[in-house]
Write a protein that holds these residues in place. Structure first.
Motif, PDB file in Angstrom:
ATOM      1  N   SER A 155       3.485   9.922  16.249  1.00 14.86           N
ATOM      2  CA  SER A 155       4.247   9.990  15.119  1.00 14.86           C
ATOM      3  C   SER A 155       5.052  11.313  14.784  1.00 14.86           C
ATOM      4  CB  SER A 155       3.212   9.948  13.805  1.00 14.86           C
ATOM      5  OG  SER A 155       2.528  10.955  13.637  1.00 14.86           O
ATOM      6  N   GLY A 156       6.199  11.323  14.319  1.00 13.83           N
ATOM      7  CA  GLY A 156       7.189  12.320  14.155  1.00 13.83           C
ATOM      8  C   GLY A 156       7.603  12.294  12.632  1.00 13.83           C
ATOM      9  N   SER A 157       7.811  13.532  11.949  1.00 11.74           N
ATOM     10  CA  SER A 157       7.890  13.784  10.502  1.00 11.74           C
ATOM     11  C   SER A 157       8.942  14.718  10.379  1.00 11.74           C
ATOM     12  CB  SER A 157       6.599  14.204   9.909  1.00 11.74           C
ATOM     13  OG  SER A 157       6.900  14.480   8.432  1.00 11.74           O
ATOM     14  N   GLU A 158       9.485  14.842   9.115  1.00 16.74           N
ATOM     15  CA  GLU A 158      10.378  15.865   8.755  1.00 16.74           C
ATOM     16  C   GLU A 158       9.629  16.979   8.429  1.00 16.74           C
ATOM     17  OE1 GLU A 158      13.244  15.007   5.407  1.00 16.74           O
ATOM     18  OE2 GLU A 158      14.256  13.362   6.772  1.00 16.74           O
ATOM     19  N   ASP A 159       8.399  17.190   8.548  1.00 21.23           N
ATOM     20  CA  ASP A 159       7.567  18.371   8.803  1.00 21.23           C
ATOM     21  C   ASP A 159       7.672  19.131   9.558  1.00 21.23           C
ATOM     22  OD1 ASP A 159       5.797  17.413  10.285  1.00 21.23           O
ATOM     23  OD2 ASP A 159       4.355  16.807   9.009  1.00 21.23           O
ATOM     24  N   THR A 204       3.010  16.516   6.174  1.00 16.61           N
ATOM     25  CA  THR A 204       3.361  16.913   4.691  1.00 16.61           C
ATOM     26  C   THR A 204       4.685  16.840   4.388  1.00 16.61           C
ATOM     27  OG1 THR A 204       4.063  19.212   5.784  1.00 16.61           O
ATOM     28  CG2 THR A 204       1.691  19.216   5.399  1.00 16.61           C
ATOM     29  N   ASP A 205       5.509  15.913   4.976  1.00 15.90           N
ATOM     30  CA  ASP A 205       6.759  15.247   4.839  1.00 15.90           C
ATOM     31  C   ASP A 205       6.881  13.757   5.138  1.00 15.90           C
ATOM     32  OD1 ASP A 205       9.267  15.252   3.688  1.00 15.90           O
ATOM     33  OD2 ASP A 205      10.140  17.182   4.349  1.00 15.90           O
ATOM     34  N   LEU A 206       8.032  13.191   4.824  1.00 16.52           N
ATOM     35  CA  LEU A 206       8.154  11.825   5.339  1.00 16.52           C
ATOM     36  C   LEU A 206       7.686  11.650   6.722  1.00 16.52           C
ATOM     37  CD1 LEU A 206      11.120  10.929   6.601  1.00 16.52           C
ATOM     38  CD2 LEU A 206      11.726  11.567   4.255  1.00 16.52           C
ATOM     39  N   VAL A 207       7.309  10.426   7.001  1.00 15.14           N
ATOM     40  CA  VAL A 207       6.892  10.113   8.448  1.00 15.14           C
ATOM     41  C   VAL A 207       8.339   9.144   8.938  1.00 15.14           C
ATOM     42  CG1 VAL A 207       5.583   8.731  10.090  1.00 15.14           C
ATOM     43  CG2 VAL A 207       4.575  10.021   8.031  1.00 15.14           C
ATOM     44  N   CYS A 208       9.015   9.720   9.832  1.00 18.04           N
ATOM     45  CA  CYS A 208      10.136   8.993  10.449  1.00 18.04           C
ATOM     46  C   CYS A 208      10.029   8.019  11.315  1.00 18.04           C
ATOM     47  CB  CYS A 208      11.187  10.153  10.672  1.00 18.04           C
ATOM     48  SG  CYS A 208      11.588  11.362   9.799  1.00 18.04           S
ATOM     49  N   GLY A 267       0.919  -1.042   0.103  1.00 17.87           N
ATOM     50  CA  GLY A 267       0.021  -0.214   0.109  1.00 17.87           C
ATOM     51  C   GLY A 267       0.608   1.153  -0.176  1.00 17.87           C
ATOM     52  N   HIS A 268       1.849   1.237   0.840  1.00 22.25           N
ATOM     53  CA  HIS A 268       2.913   2.443   0.589  1.00 22.25           C
ATOM     54  C   HIS A 268       3.491   2.505  -0.749  1.00 22.25           C
ATOM     55  CE1 HIS A 268       2.722   3.440   4.841  1.00 22.25           C
ATOM     56  NE2 HIS A 268       2.791   2.287   5.188  1.00 22.25           N
ATOM     57  N   THR A 269       3.674   3.786  -0.864  1.00 23.69           N
ATOM     58  CA  THR A 269       4.389   3.990  -2.277  1.00 23.69           C
ATOM     59  C   THR A 269       5.853   4.218  -2.193  1.00 23.69           C
ATOM     60  OG1 THR A 269       3.678   6.199  -2.329  1.00 23.69           O
ATOM     61  CG2 THR A 269       2.034   4.614  -3.400  1.00 23.69           C
ATOM     62  N   ARG A 270       6.337   4.566  -1.171  1.00 24.21           N
ATOM     63  CA  ARG A 270       7.888   4.871  -0.924  1.00 24.21           C
ATOM     64  C   ARG A 270       8.213   4.079   0.384  1.00 24.21           C
ATOM     65  NH1 ARG A 270       8.961  11.093  -1.282  1.00 24.21           N
ATOM     66  NH2 ARG A 270      11.115  10.289  -1.199  1.00 24.21           N
ATOM     67  N   SER A 319       2.410   1.463  10.380  1.00 24.76           N
ATOM     68  CA  SER A 319       3.921   1.885   9.636  1.00 24.76           C
ATOM     69  C   SER A 319       3.761   3.099   8.992  1.00 24.76           C
ATOM     70  CB  SER A 319       3.780   0.682   8.394  1.00 24.76           C
ATOM     71  OG  SER A 319       2.756   0.852   7.601  1.00 24.76           O
ATOM     72  N   GLY A 320       4.750   3.847   8.909  1.00 26.00           N
ATOM     73  CA  GLY A 320       4.946   5.267   8.558  1.00 26.00           C
ATOM     74  C   GLY A 320       5.882   5.146   7.543  1.00 26.00           C
ATOM     75  N   ALA A 321       5.778   6.225   6.599  1.00 31.01           N
ATOM     76  CA  ALA A 321       6.658   5.962   5.151  1.00 31.01           C
ATOM     77  C   ALA A 321       6.958   7.353   4.471  1.00 31.01           C
ATOM     78  CB  ALA A 321       6.023   5.090   4.054  1.00 31.01           C
ATOM     79  N   ASP A 322       7.756   7.335   3.641  1.00 31.69           N
ATOM     80  CA  ASP A 322       8.359   8.431   2.918  1.00 31.69           C
ATOM     81  C   ASP A 322       7.214   9.137   2.081  1.00 31.69           C
ATOM     82  OD1 ASP A 322      10.778   8.121   3.936  1.00 31.69           O
ATOM     83  OD2 ASP A 322      11.649   7.924   1.982  1.00 31.69           O
ATOM     84  N   ASP A 323       5.934   8.194   1.641  1.00 29.48           N
ATOM     85  CA  ASP A 323       4.879   8.874   1.269  1.00 29.48           C
ATOM     86  C   ASP A 323       3.869   9.596   1.874  1.00 29.48           C
ATOM     87  OD1 ASP A 323       3.545   7.102   2.901  1.00 29.48           O
ATOM     88  OD2 ASP A 323       3.067   5.591   1.150  1.00 29.48           O
ATOM     89  N   GLN A 324       4.274  10.013   3.380  1.00 29.28           N
ATOM     90  CA  GLN A 324       3.823  10.968   4.066  1.00 29.28           C
ATOM     91  C   GLN A 324       2.567  10.659   4.841  1.00 29.28           C
ATOM     92  OE1 GLN A 324       3.145  14.795   2.144  1.00 29.28           O
ATOM     93  NE2 GLN A 324       5.104  14.730   1.152  1.00 29.28           N
TER      94      GLN A 324
END
Length: 249
Positions: A189-193, A172-176, A130-133, A147-152
């Protein structure tokens, strides 16, 4: 700083649940377990030929798993030192995320190949697509795998069937990083946003947003569920009250 232990160049680390031991993985593919109080090396696990990128203890501490840049996963019995399944293959890219089920019998993994895998008690896996990145992180509860992914996105999967339950959107950016609360009702969750978010797992609702001001590369919820800790790319750690998070919504 309370104290330091010189253990050389290590690429990832994981604490055993009771805090008495921690594990590290290095660029040579070696996993070591250390005594937290003494800093002594009390176990070495080998088998990977590529750098270790993810580690996780089972909840009872009797197993440890490591994921490598080569896409393989190994699980060892920490008491006997035995490699339980050999090289667990299936991922075609670096394994960035690993998490045991609460009873320690199953394992979730996430990889650069954009795939989540759900492993059973004999080392066989089911593919969750399902994830695209790239998938950066996973967490496991009795009912769900997250699961968290680069597809935000953050995806919620049924822990038994592997079916997709819902997709959490808002970053609004990848989920780390992702982490369950102790009662498994909330996910942080934490993100590069530059934000951390608190979600209701059952509804998918965002309960809180906090502006950390930097890439959030690690996150954890305290055992009493009252605090959330965020670690940022430039080295800052913030400890937030859950009440503060709710008020900042």
């Amino acid at each position: 700083m309370e104290r330091s232990i010189d253990i050389g160049n290590q690429w990832c680390a994981s604490f055993q649940a009771d805090g008495s031991k921690f594990a590290t993985g290095n660029h040579r593919g070696t996993v070591k377990i250390w005594d937290t109080d003494t800093g002594k090396d009390i176990g070495t696990f080998e088998g990977h030929s590529r750098p270790i990128r993810s580690l996780a203890f089972s909840p009872d501490g009797r197993k440890i798993t490591a994921g490598s840049e080569g896409g393989t996963i190994r699980v060892w019995d920490t008491e006997m030192g035995r490699d339980l399944f050999g090289a667990m293959e299936g991922h075609t890219g670096t394994v960035y995320g690993l998490a045991f089920s609460p009873d320690g019998t199953r394992l979730a993994s996430g990889s650069w190949d954009s795939i989540v895998r759900l492993w059973d008690g004999v080392g066989k896996s089911k593919v969750l697509e399902g994830h695209t990145r790239a998938v950066n992180c996973v967490a496991f509860s009795n009912a769900y795998v997250i699961s968290g992914a680069d597809d935000q996105t953050i995806r919620v999967w049924d822990a038994i069937s592997g079916d997709l339950v819902r997709v959490l959107r808002g970053h609004t950016d990848l989920v780390c990083c992702v982490a369950f609360s102790p009662d498994f009702k909330l996910v942080a969750s934490g993100s590069e946003d530059h934000t951390a978010r608190l979600w209701d797992v059952s509804s998918g609702e965002v309960l809180a947003i906090y502006d950390v001001g930097d890439w959030v590369v690690s996150i954890a919820v305290s055992f009493d569920g009252k605090q959330v800790v965020t670690g940022s790319y430039w080295g800052k750690v913030h400890v937030w009250s859950a009440d503060v998070l709710f008020r900042d919504l």
